[in-house]
Design an enzyme around this catalytic site. Structure first.
Site, short mmCIF file in Angstrom:
data_model
loop_
_atom_site.label_atom_id
_atom_site.label_comp_id
_atom_site.label_asym_id
_atom_site.label_seq_id
_atom_site.Cartn_x
_atom_site.Cartn_y
_atom_site.Cartn_z
N TYR A 55 -64.60 15.19 6.55
CA TYR A 55 -63.49 14.44 6.05
C TYR A 55 -62.17 14.90 6.26
O TYR A 55 -61.18 14.12 6.35
CB TYR A 55 -64.07 14.05 4.73
CG TYR A 55 -62.83 13.38 3.63
CD1 TYR A 55 -63.04 11.74 3.91
CD2 TYR A 55 -62.07 13.93 2.79
CE1 TYR A 55 -62.15 10.85 2.97
CE2 TYR A 55 -61.41 13.28 1.86
CZ TYR A 55 -61.32 11.64 2.00
OH TYR A 55 -60.53 11.03 1.46
N LYS A 107 -58.86 13.35 7.96
CA LYS A 107 -57.83 12.95 7.26
C LYS A 107 -56.65 13.67 7.74
O LYS A 107 -55.51 13.34 7.82
CB LYS A 107 -58.09 13.40 5.76
CG LYS A 107 -59.01 12.04 5.21
CD LYS A 107 -58.42 10.87 5.31
CE LYS A 107 -59.06 9.85 4.11
NZ LYS A 107 -58.52 8.52 4.35
N1 LIG Z 1 -59.89 8.25 -4.70
C1 LIG Z 1 -59.19 9.23 -4.23
O1 LIG Z 1 -58.80 9.83 -5.12
C2 LIG Z 1 -58.67 9.39 -2.85
C3 LIG Z 1 -57.92 10.76 -2.37
C4 LIG Z 1 -57.71 10.81 -1.28
C5 LIG Z 1 -57.83 9.76 -0.30
N2 LIG Z 1 -58.51 8.74 -0.47
C6 LIG Z 1 -58.84 7.71 0.26
O2 LIG Z 1 -58.45 6.40 0.01
C7 LIG Z 1 -59.08 5.37 0.61
C8 LIG Z 1 -60.03 4.56 -0.62
O3 LIG Z 1 -60.71 5.63 -1.32
P1 LIG Z 1 -61.44 4.94 -2.62
O4 LIG Z 1 -61.29 6.06 -3.62
O5 LIG Z 1 -60.57 3.62 -2.96
O6 LIG Z 1 -62.94 4.80 -2.44
P2 LIG Z 1 -63.94 3.60 -2.63
O7 LIG Z 1 -65.32 4.31 -2.03
O8 LIG Z 1 -63.79 3.28 -3.99
O9 LIG Z 1 -63.54 2.36 -1.64
C9 LIG Z 1 -63.94 2.42 -0.29
C10 LIG Z 1 -64.03 0.84 0.04
O10 LIG Z 1 -64.08 1.03 1.49
C11 LIG Z 1 -65.18 0.25 1.96
N3 LIG Z 1 -65.67 0.63 3.44
C12 LIG Z 1 -66.44 1.90 3.63
N4 LIG Z 1 -66.71 1.63 4.84
C13 LIG Z 1 -66.03 0.68 5.36
C14 LIG Z 1 -65.69 0.18 6.62
N5 LIG Z 1 -66.74 0.92 7.72
N6 LIG Z 1 -65.21 -1.07 6.96
C15 LIG Z 1 -64.50 -1.54 5.84
N7 LIG Z 1 -64.84 -1.16 4.62
C16 LIG Z 1 -65.25 0.07 4.27
C17 LIG Z 1 -66.22 0.23 0.99
O11 LIG Z 1 -67.24 -0.44 1.16
C18 LIG Z 1 -65.32 0.46 -0.54
O12 LIG Z 1 -65.15 -1.00 -0.87
C19 LIG Z 1 -60.28 6.10 1.60
O13 LIG Z 1 -59.52 6.28 2.92
C20 LIG Z 1 -60.13 7.49 0.96
O14 LIG Z 1 -60.58 8.33 1.81
C21 LIG Z 1 -58.90 8.51 -1.99
#
Ligand SMILES: NC(=O)c1ccc[n+]([C@@H]2O[C@H](COP(=O)([O-])OP(=O)(O)OC[C@H]3O[C@@H](n4cnc5c(N)ncnc54)[C@H](O)[C@@H]3O)[C@@H](O)[C@H]2O)c1
Length: 315
Positions: A155, A159
């Site tokens: 990851y 990223k």
């Molecule tokens: N939540 C945080 O604090 C945080 C921090 C840094 C980065 N991010 C990034 O933000 C983004 C969203 O994260 P989140 O926390 O909402 O996660 P989450 O798991 O709540 O949501 C992610 C969504 O992506 C979908 N998904 C997964 N693989 C997929 C694919 N191949 N094609 C289409 N959809 C797919 C999942 O079904 C899910 O609905 C991600 O890229 C994550 O790495 C999140």
């Protein structure tokens, strides 16, 4: 912000941050292609937006493959006639320390985050160039990519690579008036619920309780909706000219990340031998060695903050 003329794709927008981004864009008037690998969440998200008076359709596809990226851009054009904004948000975690990480753990995360960002951005860039009216690529990084994180080989590399895309694509697409920026978000979602230190806050938010001010401010950890305004701003004409940036968002905090620069240099005529490096290191370089990992402030003791943040906060 008035985005009525804009058409956006948000990958992985069935739930979590992506859903908040899609709802924010639609509330500002944009037509949105909601995407998720999970059909039920994608359909429910699109329905939630249309029920609220917005414009949205669901395109179920597993982001990563070129075919999925082309299906998303094709759906935007077929339904709404154009594409203005591509938000590459879809993501998964497969956390393990290096010596336990399998090839499948590595490939899965790189496929969704790094390859998915590449294929979706490429399909969008082709369309933006055909339209000749600029566009917005809004990518998604992570504190783990900026600073490293224990247990996140796959990851943190993916990223960090996405921020590498930002730097390169901002240069390549400048002439086409396409801006390329990344969010570095932190928010309470299913993803961060997998981090033991943060799980109580995610569960509290889901139960309708507010996130404590210390957590919102010092850890920049809030709701997904707290991050949505930045996407709407970056999608809008108000952000014209802002490109190549990695922008932190979460809770009460909006921040700008640096890109790496050389911090110190020494010169030896004819080049550096191993012995010369050993001699020079303590005097020229040692004081400038860089730290890794996030240094988190300690929360005040309270029942809602059960543990000190021994490991970095967010994915
Ligand atoms: N939540 C945080 O604090 C945080 C921090 C840094 C980065 N991010 C990034 O933000 C983004 C969203 O994260 P989140 O926390 O909402 O996660 P989450 O798991 O709540 O949501 C992610 C969504 O992506 C979908 N998904 C997964 N693989 C997929 C694919 N191949 N094609 C289409 N959809 C797919 C999942 O079904 C899910 O609905 C991600 O890229 C994550 O790495 C999140």
């Amino acid at each position: 912000m008035d985005l009525h003329e804009k058409v956006a794709v948000v990958t992985g927008s069935g739930r979590g941050l992506g859903l908040a981004y899609a709802k924010g864009l639609a509330a500002a008037g944009a037509a949105v292609v909601v995407n998720d690998v999970d059909a039920a969440t994608a359909e429910a998200a699109a329905k939630e937006i249309t029920d609220a008076g917005g414009r949205a359709v669901a395109e179920v596809a597993a982001v990563g493959a070129t075919e999925a990226a082309e299906a998303l851009v094709g759906r935007a054009v077929a339904e709404f006639g154009r594409l203005d904004v591509m938000v590459t948000n879809a993501g998964v975690l497969r956390d393990k320390v290096l010596w336990k990480m399998t090839d499948d753990d590595f490939d899965t995360v790189v496929q969704v985050h790094l390859k998915g960002t590449f294929t979706c951005a490429r399909a969008a860039a082709v369309r933006f160039r055909e339209q000749g009216e600029g566009g917005r690529l809004i990518l998604v990084g992570s504190p783990a990519g900026q600073r490293g994180n224990f247990g996140q080989t796959n990851y943190s590399a993916a990223k960090a690579g996405i921020i590498g895309f930002v730097r390169t694509w901002a240069m390549e697409l400048a002439r086409n008036n396409v801006t390329v920026n990344a969010l570095v978000p932190v928010a309470a979602t299913a993803m961060t619920e997998t981090i033991p230190f943060l799980a109580p806050y995610v569960q509290a938010l889901r139960a309708g309780e507010p996130i404590p001010p210390f957590i919102r401010r010092a850890l920049a950890f809030g709701s997904p909706e707290d991050a949505a305004g930045l996407v709407t701003f970056l999608a809008s004409d108000a952000s014209a000219g802002i490109t190549g940036q990695a922008i932190g968002i979460g809770g009460d905090r909006l921040s700008l990340w640096t890109h790496p620069v050389q911090t110190v240099a020494g010169y030896a005529e004819g080049g550096w031998s191993a012995d010369a490096i050993a001699d020079a290191w303590p005097t020229i370089f040692a004081a400038h060695e860089q730290s890794v990992g996030e240094k988190l402030p300690q929360p005040p003791a309270s029942p809602a903050s059960p543990a000190s943040p021994a490991s970095p906060a967010a994915s």
